[in-house]
Design an enzyme around this catalytic site. Structure first.
Site, PDB file in Angstrom:
ATOM      1  N   ASP A   1      25.349  58.426  31.613  1.00  0.00           N
ATOM      2  CA  ASP A   1      24.515  57.960  30.504  1.00  0.00           C
ATOM      3  C   ASP A   1      25.367  57.393  29.369  1.00  0.00           C
ATOM      4  OD1 ASP A   1      25.630  60.405  29.998  1.00  0.00           O
ATOM      5  OD2 ASP A   1      23.753  61.437  29.565  1.00  0.00           O
TER       6      ASP A   1
ATOM      7  N   ASP B   1      17.116  64.357  45.316  1.00  0.00           N
ATOM      8  CA  ASP B   1      18.394  64.604  45.986  1.00  0.00           C
ATOM      9  C   ASP B   1      18.478  66.021  46.540  1.00  0.00           C
ATOM     10  OD1 ASP B   1      19.549  62.165  45.905  1.00  0.00           O
ATOM     11  OD2 ASP B   1      21.045  62.617  44.387  1.00  0.00           O
TER      12      ASP B   1
ATOM     13  N   ASP C   1      13.049  68.380  34.029  1.00  0.00           N
ATOM     14  CA  ASP C   1      12.433  69.362  33.140  1.00  0.00           C
ATOM     15  C   ASP C   1      11.795  68.719  31.913  1.00  0.00           C
ATOM     16  OD1 ASP C   1      15.117  68.711  32.413  1.00  0.00           O
ATOM     17  OD2 ASP C   1      15.048  70.286  30.903  1.00  0.00           O
TER      18      ASP C   1
ATOM     19  N   ASP D   1      14.496  63.370  33.099  1.00  0.00           N
ATOM     20  CA  ASP D   1      15.009  64.420  33.964  1.00  0.00           C
ATOM     21  C   ASP D   1      13.863  65.327  34.403  1.00  0.00           C
ATOM     22  OD1 ASP D   1      17.533  63.448  33.898  1.00  0.00           O
ATOM     23  OD2 ASP D   1      18.334  64.916  32.486  1.00  0.00           O
TER      24      ASP D   1
END
Length: 687
Positions: free
Chosen positions: A417, A264, A325, A323
């Site tokens: 989530d 994004d 990281d 994600d």
């Protein structure tokens, strides 16, 4: 020179003193009393003299002076930083309050501060006059005949007004908050007892046999289900390589695995870098796809929803989400996916987070304490006894059927989530938490990033609670699960915790210094918080030296959490705000071995983009080597925290007048903590 005795004499009696004499000796005569006398241990006290004792004392004194000098240097540096940031405003910027609610809270705290300063001045003057009425627990108010002038009359009128109107309200509010505090403390104790029971009974999810074993070598791949891996990211320049590289090295048949990089990013340079990274792994035979949305609607939920709408997704049975990281180990899928076999009611398998930068500074150490308790105790206990817990948004594997039957990803909150986890639980799906499977990631290293993250984590649940409460009440799950979801999961841990911690320790406690009638008992201020803090630190025993900073910092963060909770509960503008947490791009020690791959780039580069021209390759290399322009670090000044710091410090001065020693130290240290946080000093680097 001939010896005076025979070395071979065997009949000489043992233990007989022997004297050795030599002509023109160069050393003194030694008398040995028995054969073993020379080898007896020397007494510790023997050989010490006044000179040696003096040197030992001087050494100890030098070490003590060095320690004191180190502490003084740190204090001096902190004072210098406070002077630069607070008085001269050098290298700082005032944190903006986008919300009207945040500005309103600041005005209320500032009003409390002004009133407390006025009352403190009033009390000091009264103390100098010798009117020690506050030392009497029954609050003796003098009669009209005892009035000694206008100032005394005003002071006595204040005492009467305080006793009749202010004290009852503060007492009622403090009793209510103390009750909430005790309920939440009991919840923590039961969670810890549940964790001890799990450890004692050695309860944990297990895999029966080898799920990938097959007698037919040609059809062995049929035992591996089709898995889709998604990596949502947005302007993740520092970490995109780490996550893509780790996911592409997952130990899973390539024919049964597809990786989606869901970008994004609105920075074209970052888009080009991520595309090049995807192309590099595609050339090595990895099934990986790059997807980019030009319109970033719905934030992460919209990104995942868009990716799940692809036609080829219907060919896959499970989806793993990481994600940007997160760095999963190569055997992550083999440790998680087999739990779905022969368990059709299982909808989610969640792994634990592990942090590569947990020792980076004081802020990361304090975060690690909270997150260790969350994963080791909360998630594990809820997973074992309730088959439900909040999905952490990453490092988990979903059954795609469970996502579809629960309504898929929705963009109505910033905690997508938790939203999907609640809806899946209401649909009857079960969850499994694997405490032994860890995925490396980062925690925020700056207070600004941590504050924004915590605001989203505490405003979103309240926003979700308003939306899903009717669904929970009308759902077909058992009454016990409904009660757990409403009272424990939402109300107690998401609403009551930030409410009482802010109200009790940041508002009522300093007020009681000016209203002695509503003084809090010692066990509320000291004993119970220390016990709860020790329980929180149990999953991270190495953090025990940080117990005092942790207790004070948690009370400080209650300001942000309370503000976020109110924003989510009343649907204020900030509850819909999503800000990507800044990351540093740190790797684990094992990942540093991948540096060797950089030496092979010259050999691999021609194979990465075979159809690209030399100019395109050179441009890509320039983008790769180009680093973001270094921006001078600007620390923030957080006005609410600073106002509360001065309020607590003012209350600590007031406590001295009442000779309340423990109250004084608690308020003093809490006020200093608020001061450090308000001046953005909590995230500075320490060894």
């Amino acid at each position: 020179m001939a010896p005076f005795f025979d070395w071979g004499a065997k009949d000489s009696p043992k233990g007989t003193p022997v004297v050795v004499k030599m002509e023109n000796p160069n050393f003194s005569i030694v008398e040995i009393d028995g054969p073993d006398a020379a080898f007896k241990p020397v007494e510790k006290s023997r050989g010490k003299n006044a000179k040696q004792v003096r040197w030992v004392l001087l050494l100890k004194a030098n070490q003590a002076v060095g320690c004191v000098a180190w502490l003084v240097s740190i204090l001096w540096a902190v004072l210098g930083t406070i002077k630069r940031r607070l008085i001269f405003r050098q290298g700082v910027d005032v944190a903006s309050e986008k919300l009207g609610k945040g500005k309103l809270m600041f005005k209320i705290i500032k009003a409390f501060l002004v009133i407390s300063l006025l009352i403190l001045a009033f009390e000091v003057l009264a103390c100098l006059k010798g009117w020690h009425y506050f030392e009497n627990p029954d609050l003796y108010i003098p009669h009209a005949s005892d009035i000694q002038g206008l100032f005394h009359l005003v002071y006595v009128s204040w005492l009467e007004f305080r006793a009749e109107y202010i004290a009852p309200f503060v007492q009622s509010l403090s009793v209510f908050c103390v009750v909430l505090f005790l309920i939440q403390s009991l919840d923590r104790m039961f969670l810890c007892l549940g964790c001890l029971y799990i450890k004692f009974k050695k309860i944990k999810p297990t895999i029966n046999g080898d799920p990938f074993k097959s007698d037919d070598l040609e059809g062995s791949l049929d035992n591996y289900p089709m898995v889709l891996v998604q990596i949502p990211m947005c302007n993740e320049r520092e970490v995109y390589e780490l996550s893509i590289s780790a996911v592409c090295q997952l130990d899973w048949p390539k024919e049964r695995l597809l990786i989606q990089v869901l970008d994004d990013s609105d920075d074209e340079n970052i888009q080009q870098l991520i595309k090049a990274e995807v192309s590099k792994w595609r050339q090595q035979g990895i099934s990986i796809i790059y997807r980019h949305r030009s319109i970033r609607t719905g934030y992460k939920a919209g990104n995942l929803k868009s990716a799940m709408s692809c036609d080829y997704v219907k060919d896959y049975e499970f989806v793993a989400i990481f994600d940007a990281d997160f760095q999963p180990s190569a055997d992550f899928l083999k440790q998680t996916v087999p739990h779905f076999k022969d368990n059709p009611e299982l909808g989610l398998v969640q792994a634990r987070w592990a942090f590569v930068n947990k020792d980076e500074n004081l802020l990361t150490r304090l975060q690690n304490i909270n997150l260790c308790f969350h994963f080791e105790i909360e998630q594990q206990v809820n997973g074992v006894f309730f088959n439900f817990f909040g999905f952490n948004g990453t490092a988990g594997v979903w059954r795609i059927k469970a996502l579809e039957e629960s309504g898929g990803w929705l963009e109505r909150t910033t905690v997508e989530d938790m939203d999907i986890a609640v809806r899946a639980h209401l649909s009857g799906w079960k969850f499994i938490y694997l405490n032994d499977v860890k995925v490396l990631c980062e925690v925020p290293e700056s207070f600004e990033a941590y504050r924004k993250q915590q605001h989203r984590w505490h405003s979103g649940p309240m926003q979700l609670f308003r939306l899903c409460l009717p669904s929970v009440i009308t759902s077909k799950i058992s009454i016990w699960k409904k009660a757990n979801l409403i009272f424990l999961f939402f109300l107690l841990r998401k609403l009551i915790l930030p409410f009482y911690s802010f109200t009790l320790f940041c508002i009522i406690l300093p007020l009681t210094m000016f209203i002695p009638e509503a003084e809090l008992p010692m066990w509320v201020i000291c004993y119970v918080p220390i016990i709860m803090t020790l329980l929180n630190i149990l999953p991270a025993p190495k953090a025990i030296p940080f117990i005092a900073p942790y207790l004070l910092f948690e009370n400080t963060m209650s300001v942000t959490k309370f503000n976020a909770m109110v924003s989510g509960l009343f649907q204020l503008g900030s509850s819909y705000e999503w800000i990507v947490t800044k990351k540093a791009g740190r790797s684990s020690e094992s990942d540093l071995l991948a540096v060797v791959d950089k030496d092979m780039k010259a050999l691999i580069q021609p194979q990465i983009i075979r159809g690209a021209s030399e100019s395109d390759l050179s441009e890509l290399n320039l983008l790769k080597e180009q680093k973001p322009r270094p921006v001078k670090k600007t620390n923030k000044i957080y006005r609410k925290e600073l106002a509360l710091a001065f309020l607590l410090l003012t209350a600590s001065v007031r406590s001295l007048l009442s000779a309340q020693g423990l109250h004084f130290y608690f308020l003093l240290f809490q006020g200093v903590t608020f001061l450090l946080v308000g001046l953005d000093l909590i995230g500075e680097q320490i060894s």
